[in-house]
Structures are given as structure tokens and as C-alpha cells.
Write a protein that holds these residues in place. Structure first.
Motif, PDB file in Angstrom:
ATOM      1  N   ASP A  32       0.794  -1.411  -0.066  1.00 27.32           N
ATOM      2  CA  ASP A  32      -0.094   0.052   0.046  1.00 27.32           C
ATOM      3  C   ASP A  32       0.782   1.383  -0.102  1.00 27.32           C
ATOM      4  O   ASP A  32       0.395   2.302   0.494  1.00 27.32           O
ATOM      5  N   ARG A  33       2.094   1.079  -0.578  1.00 26.41           N
ATOM      6  CA  ARG A  33       2.914   2.349  -0.503  1.00 26.41           C
ATOM      7  C   ARG A  33       3.526   2.666   0.834  1.00 26.41           C
ATOM      8  O   ARG A  33       3.947   3.692   0.901  1.00 26.41           O
ATOM      9  N   GLY A  34       3.482   1.719   1.719  1.00 26.45           N
ATOM     10  CA  GLY A  34       3.965   2.113   2.853  1.00 26.45           C
ATOM     11  C   GLY A  34       5.597   2.370   2.829  1.00 26.45           C
ATOM     12  O   GLY A  34       6.180   1.668   2.255  1.00 26.45           O
ATOM     13  N   GLY A  35       6.084   3.208   3.607  1.00 26.58           N
ATOM     14  CA  GLY A  35       7.558   3.637   3.764  1.00 26.58           C
ATOM     15  C   GLY A  35       8.546   2.466   3.827  1.00 26.58           C
ATOM     16  O   GLY A  35       9.311   2.256   3.449  1.00 26.58           O
ATOM     17  N   GLU A  36       7.944   1.389   4.647  1.00 20.85           N
ATOM     18  CA  GLU A  36       8.922   0.255   4.899  1.00 20.85           C
ATOM     19  C   GLU A  36       8.966  -0.527   3.529  1.00 20.85           C
ATOM     20  O   GLU A  36       9.950  -1.454   3.745  1.00 20.85           O
ATOM     21  N   TYR A  37       8.237  -0.536   2.676  1.00 17.76           N
ATOM     22  CA  TYR A  37       8.289  -1.199   1.409  1.00 17.76           C
ATOM     23  C   TYR A  37       9.151  -0.333   0.394  1.00 17.76           C
ATOM     24  O   TYR A  37       9.180  -1.007  -0.714  1.00 17.76           O
ATOM     25  N   LEU A  38       9.405   0.797   0.615  1.00 12.72           N
ATOM     26  CA  LEU A  38       9.823   1.652  -0.523  1.00 12.72           C
ATOM     27  C   LEU A  38      11.616   2.290  -0.128  1.00 12.72           C
ATOM     28  O   LEU A  38      11.831   2.852  -1.070  1.00 12.72           O
ATOM     29  N   SER A  39      12.043   1.485   0.665  1.00 10.43           N
ATOM     30  CA  SER A  39      13.473   1.738   0.838  1.00 10.43           C
ATOM     31  C   SER A  39      14.427   1.432  -0.436  1.00 10.43           C
ATOM     32  O   SER A  39      13.891   0.319  -1.082  1.00 10.43           O
ATOM     33  N   GLY A  40      15.478   2.099  -0.585  1.00 14.31           N
ATOM     34  CA  GLY A  40      16.344   1.571  -1.722  1.00 14.31           C
ATOM     35  C   GLY A  40      16.613   0.285  -1.585  1.00 14.31           C
ATOM     36  O   GLY A  40      16.951  -0.330  -2.626  1.00 14.31           O
ATOM     37  N   GLU A  41      17.209   0.037  -0.129  1.00  8.83           N
ATOM     38  CA  GLU A  41      17.731  -1.372  -0.181  1.00  8.83           C
ATOM     39  C   GLU A  41      16.610  -2.617  -0.471  1.00  8.83           C
ATOM     40  O   GLU A  41      16.929  -3.475  -0.984  1.00  8.83           O
ATOM     41  N   PHE A  42      15.447  -2.209  -0.054  1.00  8.87           N
ATOM     42  CA  PHE A  42      14.375  -3.162  -0.240  1.00  8.87           C
ATOM     43  C   PHE A  42      14.104  -3.280  -1.633  1.00  8.87           C
ATOM     44  O   PHE A  42      13.745  -4.450  -2.519  1.00  8.87           O
ATOM     45  N   ILE A  43      13.815  -2.105  -2.511  1.00 11.66           N
ATOM     46  CA  ILE A  43      13.627  -2.204  -3.941  1.00 11.66           C
ATOM     47  C   ILE A  43      14.583  -2.822  -4.894  1.00 11.66           C
ATOM     48  O   ILE A  43      14.521  -3.691  -5.453  1.00 11.66           O
ATOM     49  N   ASP A  44      15.709  -2.650  -4.406  1.00 16.60           N
ATOM     50  CA  ASP A  44      16.971  -3.075  -4.875  1.00 16.60           C
ATOM     51  C   ASP A  44      17.214  -4.771  -4.828  1.00 16.60           C
ATOM     52  O   ASP A  44      17.529  -5.446  -5.537  1.00 16.60           O
ATOM     53  N   TYR A  45      16.649  -5.223  -3.555  1.00 18.52           N
ATOM     54  CA  TYR A  45      16.766  -6.605  -3.211  1.00 18.52           C
ATOM     55  C   TYR A  45      15.603  -7.378  -4.049  1.00 18.52           C
ATOM     56  O   TYR A  45      15.751  -8.290  -4.691  1.00 18.52           O
ATOM     57  N   LEU A  46      14.399  -6.675  -4.156  1.00 20.33           N
ATOM     58  CA  LEU A  46      13.489  -7.109  -5.075  1.00 20.33           C
ATOM     59  C   LEU A  46      13.855  -7.160  -6.504  1.00 20.33           C
ATOM     60  O   LEU A  46      13.600  -8.332  -7.332  1.00 20.33           O
ATOM     61  N   LYS A  47      14.515  -6.262  -7.050  1.00 23.75           N
ATOM     62  CA  LYS A  47      14.843  -6.022  -8.523  1.00 23.75           C
ATOM     63  C   LYS A  47      15.930  -7.256  -8.710  1.00 23.75           C
ATOM     64  O   LYS A  47      15.973  -8.049  -9.508  1.00 23.75           O
ATOM     65  N   GLU A  48      16.724  -7.350  -7.615  1.00 25.62           N
ATOM     66  CA  GLU A  48      17.952  -8.445  -7.860  1.00 25.62           C
ATOM     67  C   GLU A  48      17.514  -9.843  -7.935  1.00 25.62           C
ATOM     68  O   GLU A  48      18.128 -10.840  -8.354  1.00 25.62           O
ATOM     69  N   ASN A  49      16.364 -10.059  -7.035  1.00 23.81           N
ATOM     70  CA  ASN A  49      15.643 -11.607  -7.371  1.00 23.81           C
ATOM     71  C   ASN A  49      14.434 -11.861  -8.031  1.00 23.81           C
ATOM     72  O   ASN A  49      13.872 -12.537  -7.924  1.00 23.81           O
ATOM     73  N   GLY A  50      14.395 -10.791  -8.911  1.00 27.00           N
ATOM     74  CA  GLY A  50      13.378 -10.725  -9.915  1.00 27.00           C
ATOM     75  C   GLY A  50      11.817 -10.726  -9.505  1.00 27.00           C
ATOM     76  O   GLY A  50      11.054 -11.370  -9.987  1.00 27.00           O
ATOM     77  N   ILE A  51      11.687  -9.946  -8.451  1.00 29.64           N
ATOM     78  CA  ILE A  51      10.277  -9.899  -7.688  1.00 29.64           C
ATOM     79  C   ILE A  51       9.700  -8.468  -8.064  1.00 29.64           C
ATOM     80  O   ILE A  51      10.397  -7.400  -7.892  1.00 29.64           O
ATOM     81  N   LEU A  52       8.583  -8.702  -8.687  1.00 30.53           N
ATOM     82  CA  LEU A  52       7.824  -7.491  -9.254  1.00 30.53           C
ATOM     83  C   LEU A  52       7.376  -6.439  -7.940  1.00 30.53           C
ATOM     84  O   LEU A  52       6.735  -7.305  -7.058  1.00 30.53           O
ATOM     85  N   SER A  53       7.365  -5.463  -7.940  1.00 35.27           N
ATOM     86  CA  SER A  53       7.025  -4.515  -6.827  1.00 35.27           C
ATOM     87  C   SER A  53       5.769  -3.952  -7.474  1.00 35.27           C
ATOM     88  O   SER A  53       5.912  -2.973  -8.257  1.00 35.27           O
ATOM     89  N   GLN A  54       4.461  -4.148  -6.561  1.00 33.78           N
ATOM     90  CA  GLN A  54       3.246  -3.593  -7.174  1.00 33.78           C
ATOM     91  C   GLN A  54       2.660  -2.653  -6.011  1.00 33.78           C
ATOM     92  O   GLN A  54       2.684  -3.283  -4.832  1.00 33.78           O
ATOM     93  N   TRP A  55       2.114  -1.607  -6.238  1.00 33.74           N
ATOM     94  CA  TRP A  55       1.547  -0.742  -5.379  1.00 33.74           C
ATOM     95  C   TRP A  55       0.318  -0.333  -5.908  1.00 33.74           C
ATOM     96  O   TRP A  55      -0.214  -0.150  -6.803  1.00 33.74           O
ATOM     97  N   THR A  56      -0.719  -0.157  -4.588  1.00 35.67           N
ATOM     98  CA  THR A  56      -1.957   0.068  -4.759  1.00 35.67           C
ATOM     99  C   THR A  56      -2.031   1.715  -5.117  1.00 35.67           C
ATOM    100  O   THR A  56      -1.048   2.512  -4.707  1.00 35.67           O
ATOM    101  N   PRO A  57      -2.871   2.068  -5.783  1.00 32.45           N
ATOM    102  CA  PRO A  57      -3.027   3.549  -6.437  1.00 32.45           C
ATOM    103  C   PRO A  57      -3.275   4.348  -5.309  1.00 32.45           C
ATOM    104  O   PRO A  57      -3.833   3.956  -4.265  1.00 32.45           O
ATOM    105  N   PRO A  58      -2.707   5.483  -5.051  1.00 35.53           N
ATOM    106  CA  PRO A  58      -2.907   6.533  -3.948  1.00 35.53           C
ATOM    107  C   PRO A  58      -4.342   6.699  -3.909  1.00 35.53           C
ATOM    108  O   PRO A  58      -5.297   6.719  -4.879  1.00 35.53           O
ATOM    109  N   GLY A  59      -5.047   7.128  -2.697  1.00 33.38           N
ATOM    110  CA  GLY A  59      -6.408   7.339  -2.459  1.00 33.38           C
ATOM    111  C   GLY A  59      -7.354   6.182  -2.703  1.00 33.38           C
ATOM    112  O   GLY A  59      -8.408   6.410  -3.104  1.00 33.38           O
TER     113      GLY A  59
END
Length: 80
Positions: A32-59
């Protein structure tokens, strides 16, 4: 989880457990676009492991509540 800062470590632990038990790869993480899922380290980890990051639309609180299941975040793990 007591603190949002634990999300990355918990995700890595859970990923290993799920993939080992099911012999399937996690394909997506939906949040849900929570800050805990948006850190550079977390996003890099997802990319390195081929995991797609999907966020719900704001509002869109109806989607946020569905993802959280009330109190805990829900991670979309693996596909066929």
C-alpha cells in the motif's frame, strides 16, 4: 511485526521459508505504498531477485484495507 523497520528482514526470512517449502519462486510483492516497502535497499533486493513490486494507487483505501487484512500487511507471493 512490532516495528515497520522490521519489514525488510521479515520479508527475506519469509521468502526463504515459503520458497523452500513450496519449491516455487515469489513473483510479486504488493503493498500500500508504505514507507517500509519503499526503501532503496528493499527495492534493490526485489529487483535483484526478480520480484515485481506492485503498489496500490493512492487514494484507494478500499484496496489498502484488502491488502492489510485488517491489521497485518499481505504480501502477494508466487504464481503458477
Amino acid at each position: 511485526m512490532r516495528y515497520k523497520s522490521e519489514a525488510f528482514g521479515r520479508f527475506k526470512e519469509y521468502r526463504l521459508e515459503v520458497e523452500n517449502q513450496t519449491n516455487r519462486k515469489i513473483k510479486a510483492l504488493r503493498s500500500d505504498r508504505g514507507g517500509e516497502y519503499l526503501s532503496g535497499e528493499f527495492i534493490d533486493y526485489l529487483k535483484e531477485n526478480g520480484i515485481l513490486s506492485q503498489w496500490t494507487p493512492p487514494g484507494t483505501p478500499q484496496l489498502t484495507e484488502w491488502l492489510k487484512g485488517g491489521t497485518e500487511p499481505c504480501w502477494t507471493w508466487f504464481g503458477p
